[in-house]
Scaffold this motif. Structure first.
Motif, PDB file in Angstrom:
ATOM      1  N   LEU A 266      30.241  96.061  -9.740  1.00  0.00           N
ATOM      2  CA  LEU A 266      31.564  95.744  -9.209  1.00  0.00           C
ATOM      3  C   LEU A 266      32.548  96.883  -9.491  1.00  0.00           C
ATOM      4  O   LEU A 266      33.445  96.784 -10.325  1.00  0.00           O
ATOM      5  N   ASP A 267      32.353  97.977  -8.770  1.00  0.00           N
ATOM      6  CA  ASP A 267      33.251  99.125  -8.919  1.00  0.00           C
ATOM      7  C   ASP A 267      33.711  99.637  -7.553  1.00  0.00           C
ATOM      8  O   ASP A 267      34.172 100.773  -7.429  1.00  0.00           O
ATOM      9  N   VAL A 268      33.575  98.792  -6.532  1.00  0.00           N
ATOM     10  CA  VAL A 268      33.907  99.192  -5.164  1.00  0.00           C
ATOM     11  C   VAL A 268      35.277  98.644  -4.783  1.00  0.00           C
ATOM     12  O   VAL A 268      35.593  97.479  -5.075  1.00  0.00           O
ATOM     13  N   ASN A 269      36.066  99.467  -4.122  1.00  0.00           N
ATOM     14  CA  ASN A 269      37.365  99.027  -3.614  1.00  0.00           C
ATOM     15  C   ASN A 269      37.509  99.483  -2.167  1.00  0.00           C
ATOM     16  O   ASN A 269      37.580 100.675  -1.881  1.00  0.00           O
ATOM     17  N   ASN A 270      37.484  98.523  -1.259  1.00  0.00           N
ATOM     18  CA  ASN A 270      37.626  98.825   0.166  1.00  0.00           C
ATOM     19  C   ASN A 270      38.315  97.655   0.858  1.00  0.00           C
ATOM     20  O   ASN A 270      38.947  96.821   0.191  1.00  0.00           O
ATOM     21  N   GLU A 271      38.162  97.571   2.176  1.00  0.00           N
ATOM     22  CA  GLU A 271      38.867  96.527   2.919  1.00  0.00           C
ATOM     23  C   GLU A 271      38.427  95.123   2.534  1.00  0.00           C
ATOM     24  O   GLU A 271      39.222  94.178   2.554  1.00  0.00           O
ATOM     25  N   TYR A 272      37.176  94.964   2.166  1.00  0.00           N
ATOM     26  CA  TYR A 272      36.633  93.610   1.931  1.00  0.00           C
ATOM     27  C   TYR A 272      36.188  93.364   0.491  1.00  0.00           C
ATOM     28  O   TYR A 272      35.742  92.260   0.169  1.00  0.00           O
ATOM     29  N   MET A 273      36.297  94.347  -0.384  1.00  0.00           N
ATOM     30  CA  MET A 273      35.961  94.152  -1.801  1.00  0.00           C
ATOM     31  C   MET A 273      37.036  94.787  -2.672  1.00  0.00           C
ATOM     32  O   MET A 273      37.338  95.979  -2.518  1.00  0.00           O
ATOM     33  N   GLU A 330      34.631  89.229  10.486  1.00  0.00           N
ATOM     34  CA  GLU A 330      33.959  89.494  11.761  1.00  0.00           C
ATOM     35  C   GLU A 330      34.899  89.308  12.943  1.00  0.00           C
ATOM     36  O   GLU A 330      34.859  90.065  13.915  1.00  0.00           O
ATOM     37  N   LYS A 331      35.780  88.286  12.878  1.00  0.00           N
ATOM     38  CA  LYS A 331      36.579  87.902  14.041  1.00  0.00           C
ATOM     39  C   LYS A 331      38.078  88.187  13.905  1.00  0.00           C
ATOM     40  O   LYS A 331      38.757  88.456  14.891  1.00  0.00           O
ATOM     41  N   PRO A 335      42.147  96.532  11.132  1.00  0.00           N
ATOM     42  CA  PRO A 335      41.231  96.931  12.214  1.00  0.00           C
ATOM     43  C   PRO A 335      39.814  96.399  11.974  1.00  0.00           C
ATOM     44  O   PRO A 335      39.438  96.140  10.828  1.00  0.00           O
ATOM     45  N   SER A 336      39.066  96.237  13.022  1.00  0.00           N
ATOM     46  CA  SER A 336      37.729  95.645  12.933  1.00  0.00           C
ATOM     47  C   SER A 336      36.810  96.487  12.059  1.00  0.00           C
ATOM     48  O   SER A 336      36.886  97.731  12.063  1.00  0.00           O
ATOM     49  N   THR A 338      33.196  98.075  10.852  1.00  0.00           N
ATOM     50  CA  THR A 338      32.035  98.632  11.554  1.00  0.00           C
ATOM     51  C   THR A 338      30.820  97.741  11.308  1.00  0.00           C
ATOM     52  O   THR A 338      30.810  96.897  10.397  1.00  0.00           O
ATOM     53  N   ASN A 339      29.795  97.971  12.101  1.00  0.00           N
ATOM     54  CA  ASN A 339      28.561  97.198  11.945  1.00  0.00           C
ATOM     55  C   ASN A 339      27.936  97.441  10.577  1.00  0.00           C
ATOM     56  O   ASN A 339      27.363  96.528   9.962  1.00  0.00           O
ATOM     57  N   GLU A 340      28.016  98.652  10.072  1.00  0.00           N
ATOM     58  CA  GLU A 340      27.465  98.982   8.748  1.00  0.00           C
ATOM     59  C   GLU A 340      28.223  98.246   7.646  1.00  0.00           C
ATOM     60  O   GLU A 340      27.618  97.793   6.663  1.00  0.00           O
ATOM     61  N   GLN A 341      29.526  98.133   7.789  1.00  0.00           N
ATOM     62  CA  GLN A 341      30.312  97.398   6.796  1.00  0.00           C
ATOM     63  C   GLN A 341      29.964  95.907   6.810  1.00  0.00           C
ATOM     64  O   GLN A 341      29.871  95.278   5.763  1.00  0.00           O
ATOM     65  N   LEU A 342      29.763  95.355   7.999  1.00  0.00           N
ATOM     66  CA  LEU A 342      29.370  93.946   8.106  1.00  0.00           C
ATOM     67  C   LEU A 342      27.981  93.724   7.520  1.00  0.00           C
ATOM     68  O   LEU A 342      27.711  92.687   6.903  1.00  0.00           O
ATOM     69  N   LYS A 343      27.081  94.699   7.698  1.00  0.00           N
ATOM     70  CA  LYS A 343      25.749  94.611   7.082  1.00  0.00           C
ATOM     71  C   LYS A 343      25.852  94.652   5.562  1.00  0.00           C
ATOM     72  O   LYS A 343      25.095  93.977   4.858  1.00  0.00           O
TER      73      LYS A 343
END
Length: 454
Positions: A266-273, A330-331, A335-336, A338-343
């Motif tokens: 748990l050392d990640v900081n981005n749009e969803y974490m 997802e919805k 901004p939306s 990417t597919n890699e981020q959703l994976k």
């Protein structure tokens, strides 16, 4: 995976086992194409150099099949052979239907297990007409469930009245944060503060991070002197603190056979974490309320919180939290991603992106109102499906009726009930004598195969 293949059988098997070989090849291919790696431990084993393929199947496939769905050990009957599986077929059938009858998405699981049950019963004696009909009726039940799941796919993806959006969850989290003080002295810590505290931790772990299943509920907390590792013998999951970084160690969960054990740093900081917020919050939490588990009761810190208390903290269960998170990013998120981020989100949640999109992504229906989903109807009676199957299979003038008569005549010939068959009858049913064994001609087999595809 070694399977019988029609064009690879030894010569001594080509005569008597021609039909059996075609069945083995057909269903083995169906296993792979229909289930992929979902049923990876359940495979159809056989050795083309072994005279008795059933022994090889019994040693591996049946035991693997039973152990995979009998994870709770409530199926007390010992089943290790084809004879035992055929004898207790109704018991196994009822057990599966009853176990997977109370979950909206369990129809997928039930369909798979019923399909495999039908195939294994077919292996018991593929030459006997009644067993083939029984096998086909079980497979038909599996197909009916699967078709209904596909028809209700949109309905299952519609938000139910229990659905809670990610926006509402974030709003609850921020309201709790404004009213919660994690810097108070320990002597002022009471049950009310504890309940709000646990609720806030739950919201943080399921909104700042992609939500796991219920692994968090039973997860132990420990401080490590070395970097944490997984342990195949240990079925406990851990939240570890090492070098001021938290690690989630998954030693065991429902998908460990497919995805293996895993460690999330748990050392990640981005749009969803938002791991920096998680680290700060957990540090404050364990300092204020020392405990052995991430979620515990106020009175007993040595035991995990029970599932009812954990679920009741919010007005939704863990599955809805996972749905909300996936649906939001997802919805709704802009901004939306990417597919890699959703994976990446799907990988953290321990499933595939295709699974997330088919099960967890929720949408509003056309008129914008919410509705409940209907559960799949699962009948717990093989005889009912067998009877219905026979009506359609042997209806007068259908290919099923012709096929049944051909099979019956061949069985009579092989059993010796017809001592001197007339050539006109043999030609009518497409049967000839090869090395002392009655079998269908190649033209008849091709005709049956073509008609089946139609």
């Amino acid at each position: 995976m070694l399977v019988y293949k029609y064009n690879e059988l030894p010569e001594y098997k080509l005569q008597e086992n021609r039909k059996n070989a075609k069945l083995c090849n057909y269903y083995s291919t169906s296993f792979k194409s229909r289930f992929g790696t979902v049923t990876k431990p359940i495979t159809v084993y056989s050795n083309i150099d072994d005279n008795d393929y059933k022994n090889e199947l019994e040693k591996k496939t049946i035991i693997s099949y039973i152990s995979n769905f009998n994870t709770n050990g409530k199926l007390k009957t010992e089943i290790k052979t084809f004879d035992q599986l055929y004898k207790y077929r109704q018991h196994v059938y009822d057990y599966q239907v009853n176990r997977y009858n109370n979950n909206d998405i369990s129809g997928i699981t039930l369909s798979k297990y019923l399909y495999i049950l039908g195939v294994l019963i077919l292996y018991y004696n593929p030459f006997k007409l009644s067993i083939r009909i029984l096998s086909n009726s079980i497979i038909q039940h599996s197909n009916d469930i699967q078709k209904k799941q596909q028809q209700e796919k949109y309905d299952n993806n519609v938000m139910t009245d229990k659905y809670v959006s990610m926006t509402d969850l974030i709003k609850q989290r921020e309201e709790l944060k404004a009213n919660l003080n994690l810097d108070i002295p320990q002597n002022e810590y009471n049950k009310t503060i504890h309940n709000n505290h646990m609720k806030y931790i739950k919201l943080c772990m399921n909104t700042y991070l992609p939500p796991l299943r219920l692994e968090l509920l039973y997860m132990k907390y420990k401080v490590c002197n070395v970097a944490p590792t997984t342990d195949k013998k240990d079925k406990t999951n851990y939240l570890c603190l090492y070098d001021n970084i938290y690690y989630i160690v998954i030693n065991h969960d429902k998908v460990v056979k497919r995805y293996g054990q895993q460690i999330f740093k748990l050392d990640v900081n981005n749009e969803y974490m938002k791991c920096d917020i998680i680290t700060y919050t957990l540090n404050k939490s364990f300092l204020l309320f020392p405990r052995d588990y991430v979620f515990t009761s106020y009175k007993d810190t040595t035991k995990p919180m029970n599932k009812v208390s954990y679920t009741n903290m919010l007005s939704c269960n863990q599955n809805i939290l996972r749905q909300s998170y996936h649906t939001y990013y997802e919805k709704e998120y802009k901004p939306s991603l990417t597919n890699e981020q959703l994976k990446d989100i799907a990988q953290y949640m321990r499933h595939s992106l295709s699974t997330a999109r088919s099960i967890y992504i929720k949408v509003k229906n056309n008129n914008g109102t919410e509705q409940k989903t209907n559960k799949t109807n699962k009948t717990s009676d093989i005889k009912t499906y067998r009877k219905d199957y026979m009506k359609s299979y042997t209806a007068k003038g259908t290919y099923g009726e012709i096929r049944t008569k051909d099979n019956r005549y061949l069985n009579y010939l092989r059993s010796g009930k017809i001592k001197k068959p007339k050539q006109i009858n043999l030609d009518k049913h497409g049967i000839h004598l090869v090395d002392g064994i009655y079998t269908f001609t190649d033209n008849k087999l091709l005709e049956r195969s073509n008609n089946k595809k139609q």
